[in-house]
Design a protein around this motif. Structure first.
Motif, PDB file in Angstrom:
ATOM      1  N   UNK A 265       0.887  -1.078   0.066  1.00  0.00           N
ATOM      2  CA  UNK A 265       0.022   0.161  -0.086  1.00  0.00           C
ATOM      3  C   UNK A 265       0.956   1.352  -0.286  1.00  0.00           C
ATOM      4  N   UNK A 266       1.817   1.330   0.972  1.00  0.00           N
ATOM      5  CA  UNK A 266       2.534   2.393   0.857  1.00  0.00           C
ATOM      6  C   UNK A 266       3.518   2.749  -0.273  1.00  0.00           C
ATOM      7  N   UNK A 267       3.940   1.501  -0.860  1.00  0.00           N
ATOM      8  CA  UNK A 267       4.806   1.427  -2.227  1.00  0.00           C
ATOM      9  C   UNK A 267       3.937   2.010  -3.241  1.00  0.00           C
ATOM     10  N   UNK A 268       2.651   1.711  -3.371  1.00  0.00           N
ATOM     11  CA  UNK A 268       1.868   2.233  -4.402  1.00  0.00           C
ATOM     12  C   UNK A 268       1.563   3.687  -4.262  1.00  0.00           C
ATOM     13  N   UNK A 269       1.359   3.979  -3.041  1.00  0.00           N
ATOM     14  CA  UNK A 269       1.183   5.349  -2.663  1.00  0.00           C
ATOM     15  C   UNK A 269       2.233   6.427  -3.108  1.00  0.00           C
ATOM     16  N   UNK A 270       3.610   5.860  -2.959  1.00  0.00           N
ATOM     17  CA  UNK A 270       4.558   6.780  -3.351  1.00  0.00           C
ATOM     18  C   UNK A 270       4.872   6.663  -4.768  1.00  0.00           C
ATOM     19  N   UNK A 271       4.506   5.568  -5.464  1.00  0.00           N
ATOM     20  CA  UNK A 271       4.678   5.460  -6.915  1.00  0.00           C
ATOM     21  C   UNK A 271       3.404   6.494  -7.561  1.00  0.00           C
ATOM     22  N   UNK A 272       2.344   6.573  -6.906  1.00  0.00           N
ATOM     23  CA  UNK A 272       1.377   7.480  -7.165  1.00  0.00           C
ATOM     24  C   UNK A 272       1.859   9.035  -7.059  1.00  0.00           C
ATOM     25  N   UNK A 273       2.308   9.269  -5.790  1.00  0.00           N
ATOM     26  CA  UNK A 273       2.766  10.375  -5.560  1.00  0.00           C
ATOM     27  C   UNK A 273       3.894  11.029  -6.625  1.00  0.00           C
ATOM     28  N   UNK A 274       4.759  10.355  -7.045  1.00  0.00           N
ATOM     29  CA  UNK A 274       5.698  10.755  -7.726  1.00  0.00           C
ATOM     30  C   UNK A 274       5.125  10.845  -9.519  1.00  0.00           C
ATOM     31  N   UNK A 275       4.519   9.754  -9.889  1.00  0.00           N
ATOM     32  CA  UNK A 275       3.937   9.403 -11.298  1.00  0.00           C
ATOM     33  C   UNK A 275       3.041  10.871 -11.500  1.00  0.00           C
ATOM     34  N   UNK A 276       2.074  11.116 -10.669  1.00  0.00           N
ATOM     35  CA  UNK A 276       1.110  12.170 -10.722  1.00  0.00           C
ATOM     36  C   UNK A 276       1.783  13.676 -10.842  1.00  0.00           C
ATOM     37  N   UNK A 277       3.106  13.580 -10.480  1.00  0.00           N
ATOM     38  CA  UNK A 277       3.817  14.814 -10.633  1.00  0.00           C
ATOM     39  C   UNK A 277       4.824  14.908 -11.712  1.00  0.00           C
ATOM     40  N   UNK A 278       4.674  14.039 -12.516  1.00  0.00           N
ATOM     41  CA  UNK A 278       5.361  13.909 -13.801  1.00  0.00           C
ATOM     42  C   UNK A 278       6.569  13.363 -13.841  1.00  0.00           C
ATOM     43  N   UNK A 279       7.054  12.397 -12.657  1.00  0.00           N
ATOM     44  CA  UNK A 279       8.300  11.593 -12.712  1.00  0.00           C
ATOM     45  C   UNK A 279       8.183  10.165 -13.288  1.00  0.00           C
ATOM     46  N   UNK A 280       8.960   9.652 -13.853  1.00  0.00           N
ATOM     47  CA  UNK A 280       9.170   8.578 -14.241  1.00  0.00           C
ATOM     48  C   UNK A 280       9.679   7.666 -13.196  1.00  0.00           C
ATOM     49  N   UNK A 281       8.811   6.475 -12.855  1.00  0.00           N
ATOM     50  CA  UNK A 281       9.160   5.847 -11.732  1.00  0.00           C
ATOM     51  C   UNK A 281       9.702   4.356 -12.012  1.00  0.00           C
ATOM     52  N   UNK A 282      10.880   3.845 -11.301  1.00  0.00           N
ATOM     53  CA  UNK A 282      11.435   2.572 -11.268  1.00  0.00           C
ATOM     54  C   UNK A 282      11.201   2.031 -10.102  1.00  0.00           C
ATOM     55  N   UNK A 283      10.555   0.810  -9.854  1.00  0.00           N
ATOM     56  CA  UNK A 283      10.675   0.350  -8.608  1.00  0.00           C
ATOM     57  C   UNK A 283      11.593  -0.863  -8.547  1.00  0.00           C
ATOM     58  N   UNK A 284      12.535  -0.649  -7.658  1.00  0.00           N
ATOM     59  CA  UNK A 284      13.415  -2.162  -7.322  1.00  0.00           C
ATOM     60  C   UNK A 284      13.195  -2.612  -6.271  1.00  0.00           C
ATOM     61  N   UNK A 285      12.245  -3.900  -6.203  1.00  0.00           N
ATOM     62  CA  UNK A 285      11.708  -4.699  -5.176  1.00  0.00           C
ATOM     63  C   UNK A 285      13.016  -5.570  -4.961  1.00  0.00           C
ATOM     64  N   UNK A 286      13.177  -5.850  -3.612  1.00  0.00           N
ATOM     65  CA  UNK A 286      14.360  -6.805  -3.373  1.00  0.00           C
ATOM     66  C   UNK A 286      13.857  -7.851  -2.480  1.00  0.00           C
ATOM     67  N   UNK A 287      13.129  -8.953  -2.669  1.00  0.00           N
ATOM     68  CA  UNK A 287      12.561  -9.657  -1.743  1.00  0.00           C
ATOM     69  C   UNK A 287      13.599 -10.863  -1.392  1.00  0.00           C
ATOM     70  N   UNK A 288      13.584 -11.535  -0.025  1.00  0.00           N
ATOM     71  CA  UNK A 288      14.501 -12.346   0.078  1.00  0.00           C
ATOM     72  C   UNK A 288      14.437 -13.622  -1.078  1.00  0.00           C
ATOM     73  N   UNK A 289      15.394 -14.249  -0.878  1.00  0.00           N
ATOM     74  CA  UNK A 289      15.776 -15.243  -2.064  1.00  0.00           C
ATOM     75  C   UNK A 289      14.737 -16.341  -2.175  1.00  0.00           C
ATOM     76  N   UNK A 290      14.148 -16.690  -1.254  1.00  0.00           N
ATOM     77  CA  UNK A 290      13.027 -17.760  -1.381  1.00  0.00           C
ATOM     78  C   UNK A 290      11.743 -17.244  -1.944  1.00  0.00           C
ATOM     79  N   UNK A 291      11.658 -15.888  -1.929  1.00  0.00           N
ATOM     80  CA  UNK A 291      10.207 -15.346  -2.477  1.00  0.00           C
ATOM     81  C   UNK A 291      10.647 -14.742  -3.873  1.00  0.00           C
ATOM     82  N   UNK A 292      11.804 -14.900  -4.417  1.00  0.00           N
ATOM     83  CA  UNK A 292      12.312 -14.202  -5.511  1.00  0.00           C
ATOM     84  C   UNK A 292      11.444 -14.563  -6.772  1.00  0.00           C
ATOM     85  N   UNK A 293      11.318 -15.886  -7.001  1.00  0.00           N
ATOM     86  CA  UNK A 293      10.524 -16.424  -8.458  1.00  0.00           C
ATOM     87  C   UNK A 293       9.129 -15.785  -8.393  1.00  0.00           C
ATOM     88  N   UNK A 294       8.437 -16.077  -7.235  1.00  0.00           N
ATOM     89  CA  UNK A 294       7.189 -15.778  -7.146  1.00  0.00           C
ATOM     90  C   UNK A 294       6.870 -14.179  -7.376  1.00  0.00           C
TER      91      UNK A 294
END
Length: 386
Positions: free
Chosen positions: A21-50
């Motif tokens: 929820x907080x991630x999507x909030x900040x994505x919307x925050x920046x994108x709505x103000x004209x920013x190109x947003x790249x999210x780098x999610x870094x899950x733990x190894x066992x969650x990577x493929x999913x």
């Protein structure tokens, strides 16, 4: 073009939770103000493929990348993988050349430390990570790891050009451990009122007491169930609604005491949540007396009120004082186990809500009109661009 690289260590994008929820909030925050947003999610190894599989279905107002984060109790192994992750972030930063790097939490800031020498870093603090570590590992006292986490919080503040805290309580805590919060902005977990337009109130004759959110230990789901069991001793009018996607097996014993006809459990998508929350008469957010809870800003507070649903909270539930007026749009208990007097107070409040549903619906929505994602986003972007 303006751009931002948003780094979130430990983030599994296959789960719909508070971090999402907080991630999507900040994505919307920046994108709505004209920013190109790249999210780098870094899950733990066992969650990577999913997590990597899920990125194809994520919102299109950001580019989604997934890179595994490796954790080890061995300092030498941990440092080795940290160097790999730091190099990867630096390489991506040099390719993207972002206007800002937004790093969520002290670990993300640490992994962005090489990049911080070349790009403007925003440290995004959303919790007391040391206390969260103690709770997740069921540890009674500080450890080498919790001291390390606090040191990382302090070091992150020295690297960052800007900082975000979810609450004033969190800001005060970070300052107390020696953090240097430059250009700090209080950005609580807000509601997007647009999501809740057109929602319908509960038409059930029974009083629906609801909980929505994750199943982490600090969420106190067991105490929420016990609360409804206690309210049903006063009156049979009460029914529990749990909106959770996690495993509730550990709570099944207490749910059995409540009785299958007196509760329902639903796992919903983000799009389905607003109408489901609005179907509650009251929403419950109980938190125990520990710093992790006190410095927080639970999303469910704002979203419950945005859905027109008043709250039952304990006094350790984050920044509740900023939006809850006792007796008007909520009830506050002294602890996670209400006293008999408090139970009678809750019962009385719930009955008033049920008999005046439209009044409380409008009162709750009005109480969060100044706590919206749009308003805080405008203020935050104005600060960093000024």
């Amino acid at each position: 073009m303006k751009s931002v690289l948003y780094i979130i260590s430990g983030f599994d994008i296959s789960k719909n939770n508070g971090v999402m929820n907080r991630c999507l909030s900040f994505v919307n925050c920046f994108s709505s103000h004209g920013y190109k947003v790249t999210v780098l999610a870094m899950p733990h190894v066992k969650q990577f493929f999913k997590s990597n599989k899920r990125k194809k279905t994520m919102p299109g107002n950001a580019r989604w990348m997934v890179f595994p984060h490796y954790y080890s109790y061995s300092p030498s192994v941990l440092n080795l993988f940290a160097y790999v992750e730091k190099f990867f972030i630096l390489a991506k930063s040099c390719i993207i050349r972002p206007s800002y790097i937004l790093a969520d939490g002290c670990v993300s800031c640490y992994l962005s430390s090489w990049s911080a020498h070349h790009f403007r870093l925003i440290a995004n603090y959303r919790a007391d990570m040391a206390d969260e570590y103690l709770l997740l590992h069921n540890l009674p006292h500080d450890t080498i790891e919790t001291r390390r986490i606090r040191k990382m919080d302090v070091n992150a503040s020295k690297l960052a050009k800007y900082s975000i805290c979810v609450s004033t309580n969190l800001k005060d805590y970070l300052l107390s451990i020696g953090a240097e919060l430059k250009n700090n902005f209080i950005f609580p977990c807000c509601a997007d009122l647009q999501r809740f337009y057109g929602v319908k109130q509960n038409a059930d004759s029974r009083i629906i007491v609801g909980y929505f959110g994750g199943t982490s230990p600090w969420q106190c789901i067991s105490q929420v169930i016990e609360l409804v069991i206690s309210l049903r001793k006063i009156s049979n009018d009460y029914k529990l609604l749990l909106l959770c996607s996690g495993d509730l097996t550990e709570f099944q014993g207490k749910l059995d005491v409540l009785g299958s006809e007196n509760y329902s459990v639903r796992s919903l998508s983000s799009a389905e949540m607003p109408s489901a929350v609005a179907s509650m008469d009251v929403s419950v957010a109980l938190r125990s007396d520990r710093n992790l809870n006190i410095v927080s800003s639970p999303t469910k507070l704002s979203e419950s009120l945005a859905a027109g649903v008043p709250l039952i909270v304990s006094r350790f539930c984050g920044d509740y004082k900023d939006i809850i007026t006792e007796g008007v749009n909520g009830v506050v208990t002294n602890d996670i186990y209400p006293t008999e007097k408090e139970l009678l107070m809750i019962d009385s409040f719930c009955r008033k809500v049920k008999s005046n549903r439209q009044l409380y619906f409008e009162t709750c929505r009005a109480s969060v009109k100044q706590r919206t994602q749009a308003l805080y986003s405008d203020g935050f972007i104005k600060m960093i661009e000024s």
